[in-house]
Design a protein around this motif. Structure first.
Motif, mmCIF file in Angstrom:
data_model
loop_
_atom_site.group_PDB
_atom_site.id
_atom_site.type_symbol
_atom_site.label_atom_id
_atom_site.label_comp_id
_atom_site.label_asym_id
_atom_site.label_seq_id
_atom_site.Cartn_x
_atom_site.Cartn_y
_atom_site.Cartn_z
ATOM 1 N N GLU A 1 12.869 19.133 20.982
ATOM 2 C CA GLU A 1 12.082 20.047 20.146
ATOM 3 C C GLU A 1 11.755 21.300 20.953
ATOM 4 O O GLU A 1 11.156 21.211 22.035
ATOM 5 C CB GLU A 1 10.797 19.350 19.694
ATOM 6 C CG GLU A 1 9.822 20.214 18.928
ATOM 7 C CD GLU A 1 10.405 20.787 17.653
ATOM 8 O OE1 GLU A 1 10.613 22.023 17.616
ATOM 9 O OE2 GLU A 1 10.662 20.009 16.723
ATOM 10 N N ASP A 2 12.146 22.469 20.441
ATOM 11 C CA ASP A 2 11.900 23.709 21.173
ATOM 12 C C ASP A 2 10.560 24.341 20.837
ATOM 13 O O ASP A 2 10.108 25.253 21.536
ATOM 14 C CB ASP A 2 13.032 24.707 20.918
ATOM 15 C CG ASP A 2 13.174 25.065 19.445
ATOM 16 O OD1 ASP A 2 13.135 24.137 18.604
ATOM 17 O OD2 ASP A 2 13.326 26.256 19.129
ATOM 18 N N SER A 3 9.889 23.877 19.797
ATOM 19 C CA SER A 3 8.579 24.418 19.437
ATOM 20 C C SER A 3 7.504 23.829 20.345
ATOM 21 O O SER A 3 7.321 22.609 20.385
ATOM 22 C CB SER A 3 8.249 24.098 17.976
ATOM 23 O OG SER A 3 6.883 24.308 17.709
ATOM 24 N N ASN A 4 6.794 24.690 21.081
ATOM 25 C CA ASN A 4 5.718 24.216 21.953
ATOM 26 C C ASN A 4 4.631 23.519 21.155
ATOM 27 O O ASN A 4 4.060 22.516 21.610
ATOM 28 C CB ASN A 4 5.119 25.391 22.732
ATOM 29 C CG ASN A 4 6.061 25.943 23.761
ATOM 30 O OD1 ASN A 4 6.892 25.220 24.301
ATOM 31 N ND2 ASN A 4 5.953 27.242 24.048
ATOM 32 N N SER B 1 6.039 19.999 19.843
ATOM 33 C CA SER B 1 6.283 19.084 20.961
ATOM 34 C C SER B 1 4.975 18.612 21.568
ATOM 35 O O SER B 1 4.825 17.440 21.928
ATOM 36 C CB SER B 1 7.167 19.741 22.014
ATOM 37 O OG SER B 1 6.548 20.891 22.553
ATOM 38 N N CYS C 1 12.442 17.664 25.605
ATOM 39 C CA CYS C 1 13.650 18.439 25.921
ATOM 40 C C CYS C 1 13.620 19.715 25.076
ATOM 41 O O CYS C 1 13.644 19.638 23.841
ATOM 42 C CB CYS C 1 14.912 17.647 25.623
ATOM 43 S SG CYS C 1 14.976 16.039 26.458
ATOM 44 N N ARG C 2 13.575 20.858 25.743
ATOM 45 C CA ARG C 2 13.428 22.137 25.024
ATOM 46 C C ARG C 2 14.755 22.690 24.536
ATOM 47 O O ARG C 2 14.777 23.527 23.641
ATOM 48 C CB ARG C 2 12.770 23.178 25.942
ATOM 49 C CG ARG C 2 11.456 22.745 26.545
ATOM 50 C CD ARG C 2 10.350 22.724 25.529
ATOM 51 N NE ARG C 2 9.071 22.409 26.151
ATOM 52 C CZ ARG C 2 7.937 22.220 25.500
ATOM 53 N NH1 ARG C 2 7.941 22.318 24.174
ATOM 54 N NH2 ARG C 2 6.833 21.923 26.127
ATOM 55 N N ASP C 3 15.860 22.280 25.149
ATOM 56 C CA ASP C 3 17.169 22.778 24.737
ATOM 57 C C ASP C 3 18.223 21.688 24.912
ATOM 58 O O ASP C 3 17.923 20.574 25.361
ATOM 59 C CB ASP C 3 17.551 24.054 25.498
ATOM 60 C CG ASP C 3 17.543 23.860 27.011
ATOM 61 O OD1 ASP C 3 17.900 22.752 27.471
ATOM 62 O OD2 ASP C 3 17.186 24.802 27.741
ATOM 63 N N ASP D 1 18.692 20.245 28.468
ATOM 64 C CA ASP D 1 17.618 19.309 28.812
ATOM 65 C C ASP D 1 17.869 17.933 28.193
ATOM 66 O O ASP D 1 17.657 16.900 28.826
ATOM 67 C CB ASP D 1 16.268 19.833 28.311
ATOM 68 C CG ASP D 1 15.706 20.942 29.184
ATOM 69 O OD1 ASP D 1 16.283 21.199 30.261
ATOM 70 O OD2 ASP D 1 14.700 21.550 28.785
ATOM 71 N N LEU E 1 18.678 23.155 17.900
ATOM 72 C CA LEU E 1 18.058 23.231 19.209
ATOM 73 C C LEU E 1 18.751 24.363 19.972
ATOM 74 O O LEU E 1 19.958 24.566 19.783
ATOM 75 C CB LEU E 1 18.254 21.900 19.935
ATOM 76 C CG LEU E 1 17.335 21.518 21.084
ATOM 77 C CD1 LEU E 1 15.892 21.340 20.595
ATOM 78 C CD2 LEU E 1 17.817 20.222 21.742
ATOM 79 N N PRO E 2 18.031 25.118 20.816
ATOM 80 C CA PRO E 2 18.702 26.150 21.618
ATOM 81 C C PRO E 2 19.885 25.578 22.396
ATOM 82 O O PRO E 2 19.766 24.555 23.072
ATOM 83 C CB PRO E 2 17.590 26.614 22.578
ATOM 84 C CG PRO E 2 16.323 26.400 21.801
ATOM 85 C CD PRO E 2 16.566 25.133 21.019
ATOM 86 N N GLU F 1 22.823 25.129 18.084
ATOM 87 C CA GLU F 1 22.303 25.701 16.841
ATOM 88 C C GLU F 1 22.980 25.175 15.587
ATOM 89 O O GLU F 1 22.522 25.419 14.472
ATOM 90 C CB GLU F 1 22.427 27.237 16.874
ATOM 91 C CG GLU F 1 21.452 27.937 17.803
ATOM 92 C CD GLU F 1 21.893 27.894 19.265
ATOM 93 O OE1 GLU F 1 23.031 27.428 19.516
ATOM 94 O OE2 GLU F 1 21.123 28.340 20.144
#
Length: 281
Positions: free
Chosen positions: A25-28, A31, A49-51, A54, A75-76, A79
């Motif tokens: 999940e890339d949303s702070n 997450s 994992c932000r991307d 990860d 996810l970054p 996409e």
């Protein structure tokens, strides 16, 4: 540890801290919310994992495999849904947690045999996700018996229930089902077809109810017939629910969950009543 879910789930048992969960999940914001909630409820430490890089590192360099992954569709670095494909290819059971969801999207992700999906469209979304996680991690406590004379139908139901982490047994006839019930007293749910050659679903339900009360197991009847009276006949025979084939995945899982939730509550109440009675004696 005890947990009450939004849809009616009740879990009381050991901590789930031994499980490893990967959150892609890339949303702070999300997450943080998910990690905090799973830690509060189940003492689970989530690996965020932000991307895509990860995620790959977390999955491939773990000391032991993840029990479950929670993943956004996009996810970054991934996409176009590559993260979800990667998790499925790595045989990691996955719950999709996404804010973008349409009917076409639903069909695509369900075709990938995910465990569940939760949409970020309400204040209850994180709690619904927590319930989905708890169900998957504890469904192995439930033993489900599938009764159908069709090998294909048995295989399809077995595959679907195992995807949700249930333990399963199957029988190709009513007589075989009754024998399995005798040798497996932990079976809590029977899913039986109506049209079988030796003992049809109605008669099987009546025979089961002659030995097992609703506090011991639940019974769901299934049929591809459009005859609406079948549902009434199953319920009158002692069944608890009825589903028409072909199933909608989400409805099938919800019906199974609701029946097992009811059984769990009945058993919990019975235990609470029994303990004071024994103490007074």
């Amino acid at each position: 540890m005890s947990f009450f879910g939004i849809s009616g789930m009740y879990y009381s048992g050991e901590s789930l801290a031994q499980h490893r969960i990967v959150l892609a999940e890339d949303s702070n914001l999300f997450s943080s919310m998910v990690s905090k909630r799973l830690k509060e409820l189940f003492d689970i430490d989530v690996i965020v994992c932000r991307d895509y890089d990860d995620l790959q590192f977390a999955v491939e360099n773990a000391t032991f495999p993840a029990s479950l992954a929670i993943s956004n569709i996009n996810l970054p670095g991934a996409e176009n849904g590559e993260a979800l494909n990667y998790l499925i290819d790595m045989s990691v059971p996955t719950v999709v947690f996404t804010g973008s969801f349409q009917e076409s999207t639903r069909e695509k992700i369900l075709a990938k045999e995910i465990v569940d999906y939760v949409i970020k469209d309400s204040v209850f979304a994180v709690d619904m996700l927590a319930e989905s996680v708890c169900r998957f991690l504890t469904n192995h406590k439930h033993h489900v018996l599938i009764v159908d004379d069709s090998p294909t139908a048995r295989a399809l139901l077995t595959t679907q229930l195992k995807r949700y982490n249930f333990r399963t047994s199957s029988a190709d006839s009513g007589a075989a089902a009754l024998e399995l019930l005798k040798s497996n007293p932990d079976i809590g749910l029977v899913i039986t077809d109506y049209n079988m050659p030796d003992i049809d679903g109605f008669e099987l339900t009546r025979r089961i109810r002659g030995s097992y009360g609703p506090h011991q197991l639940r019974i769901i009847g299934v049929s591809s017939s459009t005859n609406r009276l079948l549902s009434a006949r199953f319920l009158k025979a002692g069944g608890n629910d009825f589903i028409v084939r072909p199933f909608v995945n989400e409805e099938f899982y919800c019906r199974v969950n609701q029946n097992l939730d009811t059984l769990t509550k009945i058993r919990t109440l019975s235990e609470k009543v029994r303990v004071p009675a024994q103490s007074s004696a």
